[in-house]
Design an enzyme around this catalytic site. Structure first.
Site, PDB file in Angstrom:
ATOM      1  N   GLY A  13      52.902 114.217  32.005  1.00 48.93           N
ATOM      2  CA  GLY A  13      53.749 114.998  31.108  1.00 48.93           C
ATOM      3  C   GLY A  13      55.062 115.462  31.714  1.00 48.93           C
ATOM      4  N   SER A  14      55.531 114.777  32.765  1.00 48.86           N
ATOM      5  CA  SER A  14      56.799 115.229  33.354  1.00 48.86           C
ATOM      6  C   SER A  14      57.963 115.013  32.387  1.00 48.86           C
ATOM      7  CB  SER A  14      57.062 114.556  34.705  1.00 48.86           C
ATOM      8  OG  SER A  14      57.299 113.185  34.561  1.00 48.86           O
ATOM      9  N   ASN A  15      57.909 113.949  31.589  1.00 46.82           N
ATOM     10  CA  ASN A  15      58.959 113.763  30.580  1.00 46.82           C
ATOM     11  C   ASN A  15      58.853 114.828  29.488  1.00 46.82           C
ATOM     12  OD1 ASN A  15      60.802 111.255  30.779  1.00 46.82           O
ATOM     13  ND2 ASN A  15      58.820 110.527  31.514  1.00 46.82           N
ATOM     14  N   ILE A  89      50.247 103.629  17.930  1.00 45.20           N
ATOM     15  CA  ILE A  89      50.475 104.526  16.792  1.00 45.20           C
ATOM     16  C   ILE A  89      50.015 103.825  15.516  1.00 45.20           C
ATOM     17  CG2 ILE A  89      52.238 105.776  15.474  1.00 45.20           C
ATOM     18  CD1 ILE A  89      51.686 106.943  18.265  1.00 45.20           C
ATOM     19  N   ASN A 103      59.913 106.260  21.221  1.00 40.35           N
ATOM     20  CA  ASN A 103      59.111 106.033  22.430  1.00 40.35           C
ATOM     21  C   ASN A 103      60.023 105.738  23.618  1.00 40.35           C
ATOM     22  OD1 ASN A 103      56.719 105.473  24.003  1.00 40.35           O
ATOM     23  ND2 ASN A 103      57.165 103.290  23.790  1.00 40.35           N
ATOM     24  N   HIS A 105      59.871 103.498  27.143  1.00 36.17           N
ATOM     25  CA  HIS A 105      59.092 102.492  27.883  1.00 36.17           C
ATOM     26  C   HIS A 105      59.764 102.286  29.242  1.00 36.17           C
ATOM     27  CE1 HIS A 105      56.218  99.275  28.321  1.00 36.17           C
ATOM     28  NE2 HIS A 105      57.181  98.558  28.871  1.00 36.17           N
ATOM     29  N   ASP A 146      55.929  98.259  21.371  1.00 34.10           N
ATOM     30  CA  ASP A 146      57.202  98.127  22.106  1.00 34.10           C
ATOM     31  C   ASP A 146      58.203  97.181  21.457  1.00 34.10           C
ATOM     32  OD1 ASP A 146      56.185  99.877  24.041  1.00 34.10           O
ATOM     33  OD2 ASP A 146      55.229  98.227  25.107  1.00 34.10           O
ATOM     34  N   GLU A 175      64.699 108.304  33.283  1.00 34.01           N
ATOM     35  CA  GLU A 175      64.076 108.933  32.113  1.00 34.01           C
ATOM     36  C   GLU A 175      64.507 110.389  31.987  1.00 34.01           C
ATOM     37  OE1 GLU A 175      60.053 106.241  31.663  1.00 34.01           O
ATOM     38  OE2 GLU A 175      59.867 108.107  32.773  1.00 34.01           O
TER      39      GLU A 175
HETATM   40  C1  GAR Z   1      56.772 107.293  31.860  1.00 30.14           C
HETATM   41  O1  GAR Z   1      57.325 106.546  32.913  1.00 30.14           O
HETATM   42  C2  GAR Z   1      56.893 106.548  30.562  1.00 30.14           C
HETATM   43  O2  GAR Z   1      58.021 105.731  30.486  1.00 30.14           O
HETATM   44  C3  GAR Z   1      55.645 105.708  30.583  1.00 30.14           C
HETATM   45  O3  GAR Z   1      54.653 106.556  31.103  1.00 30.14           O
HETATM   46  C4  GAR Z   1      55.259 107.439  32.057  1.00 30.14           C
HETATM   47  C5  GAR Z   1      54.773 108.835  31.762  1.00 30.14           C
HETATM   48  O4  GAR Z   1      55.160 109.709  32.775  1.00 30.14           O
HETATM   49  N1  GAR Z   1      55.319 105.210  29.272  1.00 30.14           N
HETATM   50  C6  GAR Z   1      54.724 104.040  29.083  1.00 30.14           C
HETATM   51  O5  GAR Z   1      54.382 103.305  30.000  1.00 30.14           O
HETATM   52  C7  GAR Z   1      54.503 103.664  27.638  1.00 30.14           C
HETATM   53  N2  GAR Z   1      54.167 102.277  27.508  1.00 30.14           N
HETATM   54  P1  GAR Z   1      55.065 111.277  32.537  1.00 30.14           P
HETATM   55  O6  GAR Z   1      53.668 111.557  31.984  1.00 30.14           O
HETATM   56  O7  GAR Z   1      55.250 111.882  33.882  1.00 30.14           O
HETATM   57  O8  GAR Z   1      56.132 111.669  31.569  1.00 30.14           O
END
Ligand code: GAR
Length: 197
Positions: A13-15, A89, A103, A105, A146, A175
């Site tokens: 969940g850092s994003n 989804i 989303n 990616h 995607d 990101e």
């Molecule tokens: C992120 O790098 C995001 O782009 C990726 O998961 C990571 C989540 O990091 N998403 C995918 O791979 C979707 N196909 P986070 O939990 O630290 O935000």
């Protein structure tokens, strides 16, 4: 303007945290909660620390049978942001939120997308293929994994000595830098021109 956004996240969940903190002082937008498909996901701890609600819908069926949709509609959610959300989804959500699910990616789509391609697996695939660059793709969500319209891409180099963690770090930096800004632009204008930085 008062836009309500729900964030979906499956893991660290850092994003999600970065997005919540970016929009924190913007009065025209609220992020009332984070939804996860995993009760043990670290994103719940981040939500708690940020004093934002978080909920778990652990069964895939909850997403498919309209339970999550009802939950969102009852709370007047306008947009859904997928920030590391790993379930596909379902159509009921896509139909109810046309062009309103975004989303991120961790690769330059259409490369290294599709079912089973998430997180470190994506970076490993790019390294294994001998790619010299990778990046991020922010895109609308449609029925295919995607494959929705790309709103924004940014790239970073993969150096010869890079391991998965090195690539993940570079991609995460992109990101954190771009995802909230692209969302802001999209929420305001409904459309952002595709560009590569
Ligand atoms: C992120 O790098 C995001 O782009 C990726 O998961 C990571 C989540 O990091 N998403 C995918 O791979 C979707 N196909 P986070 O939990 O630290 O935000």
């Amino acid at each position: 303007m008062n836009i309500k956004v729900a964030i979906f996240a499956s893991g660290s969940g850092s994003n999600a945290e970065n997005i919540v903190s970016y929009f924190n002082d913007k009065e025209w937008i609220s992020i009332p909660f984070i939804i996860s498909n995993k009760a043990e996901a670290f994103v719940h701890q981040r939500a708690k620390a940020m004093e934002i609600k978080s909920f778990s819908f652990c069964k895939k069926e909850d997403f498919e049978n309209g339970c999550v949709l009802k939950f969102l509609k009852e709370r007047n959610i306008d947009f859904i942001v997928l920030a590391g959300f790993l379930l596909k989804i379902p159509e009921n959500l896509i139909d109810a939120f046309p062009n309103k699910i975004i989303n991120i990616h961790p690769a330059l789509l259409p490369k290294y997308g599709g079912k089973g391609m998430y997180g470190d697996r994506v970076h490993q695939a790019a390294i294994d293929a001998g790619e010299m660059e990778t990046g991020i793709s922010i895109h609308l969500v449609n029925e295919q994994y995607d494959q929705g319209r790309i709103l924004f891409q940014a790239s970073c180099p993969i150096d010869k000595q890079d391991a998965v963690l090195d690539v993940a770090k570079k991609v995460h930096e992109l990101e954190y830098k771009y995802f909230p800004k692209v969302l802001e632009e999209y929420f305001k204008n409904g459309v952002t021109n595709k560009s590569t930085c």
